[in-house]
Design an enzyme around this catalytic site. Structure first.
Site, PDB file in Angstrom:
ATOM      1  N   HIS A   1      75.259  56.962  60.296  1.00  0.00           N
ATOM      2  CA  HIS A   1      73.791  57.716  60.309  1.00  0.00           C
ATOM      3  C   HIS A   1      73.638  58.591  59.303  1.00  0.00           C
ATOM      4  O   HIS A   1      73.314  59.887  59.582  1.00  0.00           O
ATOM      5  CB  HIS A   1      73.397  58.037  61.959  1.00  0.00           C
ATOM      6  CG  HIS A   1      71.969  58.018  62.118  1.00  0.00           C
ATOM      7  ND1 HIS A   1      71.113  59.016  62.275  1.00  0.00           N
ATOM      8  CD2 HIS A   1      71.108  56.835  61.966  1.00  0.00           C
ATOM      9  CE1 HIS A   1      69.978  58.660  62.520  1.00  0.00           C
ATOM     10  NE2 HIS A   1      69.804  57.385  62.389  1.00  0.00           N
TER      11      HIS A   1
ATOM     12  N   HIS B   1      74.802  66.906  69.636  1.00  0.00           N
ATOM     13  CA  HIS B   1      74.992  65.673  68.752  1.00  0.00           C
ATOM     14  C   HIS B   1      75.606  64.756  69.524  1.00  0.00           C
ATOM     15  O   HIS B   1      75.123  64.312  70.463  1.00  0.00           O
ATOM     16  CB  HIS B   1      76.127  66.144  67.577  1.00  0.00           C
ATOM     17  CG  HIS B   1      76.205  65.337  66.407  1.00  0.00           C
ATOM     18  ND1 HIS B   1      75.545  64.108  66.287  1.00  0.00           N
ATOM     19  CD2 HIS B   1      77.107  65.389  65.285  1.00  0.00           C
ATOM     20  CE1 HIS B   1      75.913  63.459  65.216  1.00  0.00           C
ATOM     21  NE2 HIS B   1      77.004  64.130  64.572  1.00  0.00           N
TER      22      HIS B   1
ATOM     23  N   GLY C   1      69.886  63.547  75.315  1.00  0.00           N
ATOM     24  CA  GLY C   1      69.388  62.374  74.937  1.00  0.00           C
ATOM     25  C   GLY C   1      67.993  62.038  74.590  1.00  0.00           C
ATOM     26  O   GLY C   1      67.470  60.782  74.249  1.00  0.00           O
TER      27      GLY C   1
ATOM     28  N   HIS D   1      65.174  64.064  67.890  1.00  0.00           N
ATOM     29  CA  HIS D   1      66.102  63.850  67.055  1.00  0.00           C
ATOM     30  C   HIS D   1      65.742  64.690  65.715  1.00  0.00           C
ATOM     31  O   HIS D   1      64.254  64.966  65.668  1.00  0.00           O
ATOM     32  CB  HIS D   1      65.970  62.581  66.736  1.00  0.00           C
ATOM     33  CG  HIS D   1      67.150  61.932  65.680  1.00  0.00           C
ATOM     34  ND1 HIS D   1      67.120  62.096  64.429  1.00  0.00           N
ATOM     35  CD2 HIS D   1      68.284  61.307  66.184  1.00  0.00           C
ATOM     36  CE1 HIS D   1      68.423  61.570  64.023  1.00  0.00           C
ATOM     37  NE2 HIS D   1      69.043  61.259  64.724  1.00  0.00           N
TER      38      HIS D   1
ATOM     39  N   ASP E   1      71.975  58.131  72.211  1.00  0.00           N
ATOM     40  CA  ASP E   1      72.741  58.555  73.439  1.00  0.00           C
ATOM     41  C   ASP E   1      72.012  58.387  74.909  1.00  0.00           C
ATOM     42  O   ASP E   1      72.822  58.549  75.656  1.00  0.00           O
ATOM     43  CB  ASP E   1      73.017  60.251  73.260  1.00  0.00           C
ATOM     44  CG  ASP E   1      74.091  60.421  72.078  1.00  0.00           C
ATOM     45  OD1 ASP E   1      74.812  59.242  71.859  1.00  0.00           O
ATOM     46  OD2 ASP E   1      74.113  61.402  71.592  1.00  0.00           O
TER      47      ASP E   1
END
Ligand SMILES: CC(=O)SCCNC(=O)CCNC(=O)[C@H](O)C(C)(C)COP(=O)(O)OP(=O)(O)OC[C@H]1O[C@@H](n2cnc3c(N)ncnc32)[C@H](O)[C@@H]1OP(=O)(O)O
Ligand SMILES: O=C([O-])CC(=O)C(=O)O
Length: 382
Positions: free
Chosen positions: A191, A226, A262, A265, A316
């Site tokens: 990523h 992360h 979760g 971003h 996640d």
């Protein structure tokens, strides 16, 4: 007359800063897309094995049948952990985090490699294959020892994903579960300049060795902002317990200004490109494992978070409950991420080495002005 010095613009967390070029992967937040070496990650997840994707990341092209056969042979031949490495793992405290075990194992592999300092791309590619091959053996052995079970040796006739699942559980699960697991590995593999990859590139930029760079990356991935978020997601879901309580729980977290793991971003502000594929994999796992309760909770949390903040789930979020339903202990979720991301990290380490510049940004000093130490100097006795 006093002269004022201009304060430079500070890009906290390097947000929005382009620090280098890369030919490995492309993240396009506007279109929610992610490509590895030009291939859409969804297509890779649908049609390729994890081994093919690893080869692609390292070599820039998908392998031909002959190249894949050779690569697979090398990877399978390197799966065994030697006795001293396995014994090192058993000496580490059982209550330490498995990410500490993985970090220590990589350090050990560096210490015992007589060619540790050979940083040529060919040498680093060979070391990367060895790390990728042996890591699952370590992660599975550690997973089992925490359950009071003996390790299971790797099998050279099983694919990467099947072999790992077999080493963890003593059997290869149903093909749908293996596929869902392999999809997660492919989505986790790479990523761009995320925090752990950047950490690996910083270490590489000093001309340090690949093991040191991977060790740094593991440290960065461990954090809950992360890779550690996949574990935190499942801890949260277990804390909620009942889907009927999920909305209230989430609103309470937001009211208390807590982060909901979760979600969110740094790059994608309108959804993570990988989530739809992983959500489907999670649904496939849930359908086979009586996981309806977790699917309902997932949907309520996603909807409530979206309505309250507009913030969307990241990768996640679906991997947490998917791994739980596959039967993994929660603390092994991030080590599984390492087993996959080792491919992306090492591709970046090789790329950084091929066009290196020491990574050393500047800082703006905001401490006290220059002052004299003389007041504290010992009085001379002569
Ligand atoms: C594979 C991966 O590594 S994916 C990332 C996994 N990490 C997580 O899931 C941890 C939870 N998420 C987060 O902490 C963040 O979204 C990050 C760190 C991933 C990215 O964050 P950044 O781009 O630095 O944005 P930042 O944290 O500044 O958030 C911006 C705003 O959104 C809010 N926000 C962002 N994510 C969340 C969240 N998960 N829960 C609640 N609020 C959030 C912040 O509180 C902040 O609000 P404010 O402007 O009122 O202070
Ligand atoms: O890109 C990031 O910042 C984090 C992430 O999603 C990843 O590393 O997979």
């Amino acid at each position: 007359m006093m002269t004022e010095t201009a304060i430079p613009t500070i890009y906290k967390g390097l947000a929005g800063v382009v620090v280098d070029t890369t030919a490995i992967s492309k993240v396009v937040p506007e279109t929610n897309s992610l490509t590895y070496r030009g291939y859409a990650v969804q297509d890779l997840a649908a049609h390729c094995s994890f081994e093919q994707v690893a080869y692609l990341l390292w070599n820039g092209e998908l392998p031909t049948d002959a190249q894949l056969a050779l690569f697979t042979q090398r990877e399978r031949a390197a799966r065994r952990a030697d006795r001293s490495l396995l014994s090192l793992v058993t000496k580490l405290p059982e209550n330490c985090h498995p990410m500490d075990v993985v970090r220590t194992a990589i350090s050990y592999l560096g210490a015992e490699d007589p060619e540790e300092d050979d940083n040529t791309p060919a040498a680093n590619r060979a070391k990367a294959v060895r790390m990728m091959a042996v890591l699952p053996t370590i992660v599975a052995a550690d997973h089992r020892r925490r359950r009071g079970l003996d390790p299971i040796a790797p099998h050279s006739h099983l694919g990467f994903a099947e072999n790992f699942l077999h080493m963890c559980f003593g059997e290869v699960p149903a093909p749908e579960l293996v596929k869902a697991f392999e999809v997660s590995l492919i989505l986790y593999a790479e990523h761009s300049f995320n925090a752990s990859t950047f950490a690996a590139r910083v270490v590489t930029s000093t001309l340090s060795d690949i093991y040191s760079a991977v060790t740094a990356a593991i440290g960065a991935l461990k954090g809950p902002l992360h890779g550690g978020a996949n574990e935190a997601v499942m801890h949260h879901m277990l804390e909620i317990g009942d889907p009927a309580l999920a909305e209230q729980w989430l609103l309470g977290k937001l009211a208390a200004k807590h982060k909901v793991m979760g979600f969110g971003h740094r790059v994608y502000k309108n959804g993570d490109s990988r989530v739809p594929t992983m959500k489907q994999a999670f649904l496939d796992v849930a359908a086979r494992t009586d996981g309806d309760k977790w699917v309902r909770m997932y949907d309520i949390l996603e909807k409530t978070m979206n309505e309250a903040t507009g913030i969307k789930p990241n990768l996640d979020f679906p991997t947490g409950p998917a791994y739980y339903l596959m039967g993994f202990d929660i603390e092994v979720f991030t080590p599984i991420f390492v087993m996959s991301r080792i491919t992306g990290w090492t591709a970046h380490i090789i790329e950084q080495g091929e066009s290196n510049a020491l990574i050393r940004p500047l800082s703006e000093y905001t401490g006290v002005g220059q002052r004299s130490v003389m007041r504290f100097a010992p009085v001379s006795t002569c």
